[in-house]
Design an enzyme around this catalytic site. Structure first.
Site, PDB file in Angstrom:
ATOM      1  N   LYS A 170       6.580 -13.740   3.703  1.00  0.00           N
ATOM      2  CA  LYS A 170       5.131 -13.670   3.928  1.00  0.00           C
ATOM      3  C   LYS A 170       4.539 -15.061   4.094  1.00  0.00           C
ATOM      4  O   LYS A 170       3.564 -15.233   4.824  1.00  0.00           O
ATOM      5  CB  LYS A 170       4.438 -12.912   2.790  1.00  0.00           C
ATOM      6  CG  LYS A 170       4.822 -11.435   2.778  1.00  0.00           C
ATOM      7  CD  LYS A 170       3.664 -10.494   2.646  1.00  0.00           C
ATOM      8  CE  LYS A 170       4.151  -9.088   2.979  1.00  0.00           C
ATOM      9  NZ  LYS A 170       3.245  -8.020   2.696  1.00  0.00           N
ATOM     10  N   LYS A 209      12.900  -4.949   9.022  1.00  0.00           N
ATOM     11  CA  LYS A 209      12.362  -3.659   8.574  1.00  0.00           C
ATOM     12  C   LYS A 209      11.065  -3.295   9.311  1.00  0.00           C
ATOM     13  O   LYS A 209      10.290  -4.177   9.675  1.00  0.00           O
ATOM     14  CB  LYS A 209      12.157  -3.647   7.054  1.00  0.00           C
ATOM     15  CG  LYS A 209      10.934  -4.356   6.555  1.00  0.00           C
ATOM     16  CD  LYS A 209      10.597  -3.929   5.116  1.00  0.00           C
ATOM     17  CE  LYS A 209       9.213  -4.470   4.762  1.00  0.00           C
ATOM     18  NZ  LYS A 209       8.570  -3.859   3.648  1.00  0.00           N
ATOM     19  N   LYS A 260       4.240  -2.097   8.042  1.00  0.00           N
ATOM     20  CA  LYS A 260       2.938  -1.546   8.451  1.00  0.00           C
ATOM     21  C   LYS A 260       1.946  -2.610   8.897  1.00  0.00           C
ATOM     22  O   LYS A 260       0.934  -2.293   9.492  1.00  0.00           O
ATOM     23  CB  LYS A 260       2.370  -0.626   7.372  1.00  0.00           C
ATOM     24  CG  LYS A 260       1.976  -1.286   6.083  1.00  0.00           C
ATOM     25  CD  LYS A 260       1.399  -0.217   5.178  1.00  0.00           C
ATOM     26  CE  LYS A 260       1.704  -0.480   3.735  1.00  0.00           C
ATOM     27  NZ  LYS A 260       1.307  -1.802   3.253  1.00  0.00           N
TER      28      LYS A 260
HETATM   29  P1  ATP Z   1       3.266  -4.817   4.705  1.00  0.00           P
HETATM   30  O1  ATP Z   1       3.785  -4.917   6.103  1.00  0.00           O
HETATM   31  O2  ATP Z   1       1.775  -4.611   4.634  1.00  0.00           O
HETATM   32  O3  ATP Z   1       3.782  -5.841   3.765  1.00  0.00           O
HETATM   33  P2  ATP Z   1       5.108  -2.667   4.091  1.00  0.00           P
HETATM   34  O4  ATP Z   1       5.251  -1.774   5.280  1.00  0.00           O
HETATM   35  O5  ATP Z   1       6.237  -3.541   3.731  1.00  0.00           O
HETATM   36  O6  ATP Z   1       3.752  -3.433   4.159  1.00  0.00           O
HETATM   37  P3  ATP Z   1       4.493  -1.972   1.381  1.00  0.00           P
HETATM   38  O7  ATP Z   1       3.118  -1.649   0.968  1.00  0.00           O
HETATM   39  O8  ATP Z   1       4.964  -3.363   1.078  1.00  0.00           O
HETATM   40  O9  ATP Z   1       4.752  -1.701   2.899  1.00  0.00           O
HETATM   41  O10 ATP Z   1       5.525  -0.939   0.773  1.00  0.00           O
HETATM   42  C1  ATP Z   1       5.225   0.350   0.344  1.00  0.00           C
HETATM   43  C2  ATP Z   1       6.499   1.120   0.038  1.00  0.00           C
HETATM   44  O11 ATP Z   1       7.165   1.453   1.260  1.00  0.00           O
HETATM   45  C3  ATP Z   1       7.532   0.344  -0.776  1.00  0.00           C
HETATM   46  O12 ATP Z   1       8.149   1.237  -1.672  1.00  0.00           O
HETATM   47  C4  ATP Z   1       8.509  -0.134   0.229  1.00  0.00           C
HETATM   48  O13 ATP Z   1       9.802  -0.329  -0.316  1.00  0.00           O
HETATM   49  C5  ATP Z   1       8.513   1.020   1.222  1.00  0.00           C
HETATM   50  N1  ATP Z   1       8.847   0.554   2.565  1.00  0.00           N
HETATM   51  C6  ATP Z   1       8.147  -0.334   3.320  1.00  0.00           C
HETATM   52  N2  ATP Z   1       8.709  -0.516   4.513  1.00  0.00           N
HETATM   53  C7  ATP Z   1       9.826   0.277   4.515  1.00  0.00           C
HETATM   54  C8  ATP Z   1      10.856   0.528   5.477  1.00  0.00           C
HETATM   55  N3  ATP Z   1      10.836  -0.068   6.664  1.00  0.00           N
HETATM   56  N4  ATP Z   1      11.835   1.397   5.167  1.00  0.00           N
HETATM   57  C9  ATP Z   1      11.845   2.020   3.971  1.00  0.00           C
HETATM   58  N5  ATP Z   1      10.910   1.828   3.011  1.00  0.00           N
HETATM   59  C10 ATP Z   1       9.904   0.969   3.271  1.00  0.00           C
END
Ligand code: ATP
Ligand code: LTN
Length: 334
Positions: free
Chosen positions: A116, A198, A201
């Site tokens: 980040k 990965k 969002k």
């Molecule tokens: P950001 O991009 O805003 O950091 P993010 O998509 O990584 O967000 P988080 O809010 O950090 O999402 O994560 C929420 C939940 O979703 C966590 O349990 C995380 O492990 C899971 N998660 C996030 N991205 C993935 C992915 N690509 N595959 C599986 N699980 C995921």
């Protein structure tokens, strides 16, 4: 019913960006059945979200959107405590205490911080750095036994366990030491355009992620364009064929079909038919979620009521732990 208290599960998602299929398959979907055997707490972690700049009006709307999506995905507020992190002041209060029991060397090793800070070079703030300590506070406040998350959060869970054990060694058994609960399939859904990273969002590239509120047309289009390779082999090989492996994980996690059966059905036939099958499975999985979401989203009073009730139930649990921590430290009772 027996009087033995049920073990506790807790998890959370940042209200940033838009919820993706990765969030669903890696996290939310696996939360739903847990209320049969655990007391479940699921948060929207808005304190975490502001480690990256957010537009206030968008953040407010998004919290309601995510809450409605939690419920639409099957999290019944009568069986799960659904709440917003900032409504429970104990989170910030315990995080301060735990900051004093966490070493900078430990935080320097966190890969999410490194990722980040590379992405937000103009705003590498102290909150982003101590983010895992706030996450430890989230978990330890509820005495959670299990924390269902995607694979990317494993390192934060390990740090949480270390902090809990350190505190308990000094002051006695104040905290339950939590375990991660990581799903066997879908734990790490990768980007459609960049299958070695990965699906995230807050990604800027719209076509890299499948969002829970994407229409069927958009889902089909994004999957048709998903990066694979020039061959026609459908087999699970993360190193050699990361794009195909990712689509296999998505198909398996959304339809329940095993990898072996997917290979039998689509191997050697080119990727068109395979991608269409993935699209069909994703659309079928998201259709009921979207229908329920549309019904809920217009009912603001109901959603506000869910949050009020969730905050009260969460505070009761969190305040009891904070009191034990303050007593252990020698703070004068309030
Ligand atoms: P950001 O991009 O805003 O950091 P993010 O998509 O990584 O967000 P988080 O809010 O950090 O999402 O994560 C929420 C939940 O979703 C966590 O349990 C995380 O492990 C899971 N998660 C996030 N991205 C993935 C992915 N690509 N595959 C599986 N699980 C995921
Ligand atoms: N750090 C997590 C979100 C998060 C969380 C939590 C997950 C904050 N607090 C407590 C589980 C339990 C993330 O970035 N995905």
């Amino acid at each position: 019913m027996s009087d033995t208290p049920r073990p506790i599960v807790l998890s959370g998602i940042q209200p940033s960006g838009r919820l993706t299929l990765g969030n669903y398959l890696g996290a939310i979907k696996n939360w739903v059945p847990l209320s049969a055997s655990y007391d479940c707490y699921y948060m929207l972690v808005d304190l975490h979200a502001i480690t990256v700049r957010q537009d206030p009006a968008v953040l407010r709307e998004r919290a309601f959107e995510f809450l409605a999506l939690y419920i639409a995905c099957g999290l019944d507020p009568a069986r799960n405590v659904l709440f917003v992190q900032s409504h429970v002041p104990a989170h910030a209060r315990l995080a301060w205490v735990l900051n004093c029991y966490t070493q900078m060397g430990e935080l320097n090793r966190m890969t999410q911080f490194k990722d980040k800070s590379a992405k937000h070079v103009d705003n590498i703030n102290a909150g982003l750095y101590s983010y895992p300590v706030l996450m430890a506070a989230d978990i330890l406040l509820y005495q959670a036994k299990a924390v269902p998350v995607g694979d990317d959060q494993k390192q934060h869970l390990e740090l949480t366990r270390d902090i809990a054990q350190r505190f308990n060694n000094l002051y006695g058994p104040v905290f339950t030491v939590p375990e991660p609960m990581i799903p066997p399939v879908g734990a790490r859904i990768m980007g459609l355009q960049e299958p070695t990273k990965k699906m995230s969002k807050s990604d800027d590239a719209e076509t890299n992620a499948l969002y829970l509120l994407d229409s069927p047309d958009v889902i089909v289009r994004k999957l048709k364009r998903a990066v694979t390779d020039t061959g026609n082999e459908v087999r699970y090989d993360i190193n050699e064929k990361p794009g195909v492996a990712n689509l296999m994980s998505i198909l398996s996690a959304t339809s329940g079909e095993s990898f072996d059966s997917i290979v039998d059905r689509y191997n050697g036939q080119g990727y068109g038919k395979f991608k269409q099958a993935v699209a069909d499975a994703v659309v079928a999985c998201l259709e009921p979620v979207q229908a329920k979401y549309n019904e809920l989203r217009s009912n603001d009073d109901y959603l506000r009521g869910v949050l009020r009730d969730g905050a009260a139930r969460a505070s009761a649990k969190a305040d009891a732990t904070l009191k034990r921590v303050h007593d252990a430290l020698g703070f004068i009772p309030e």
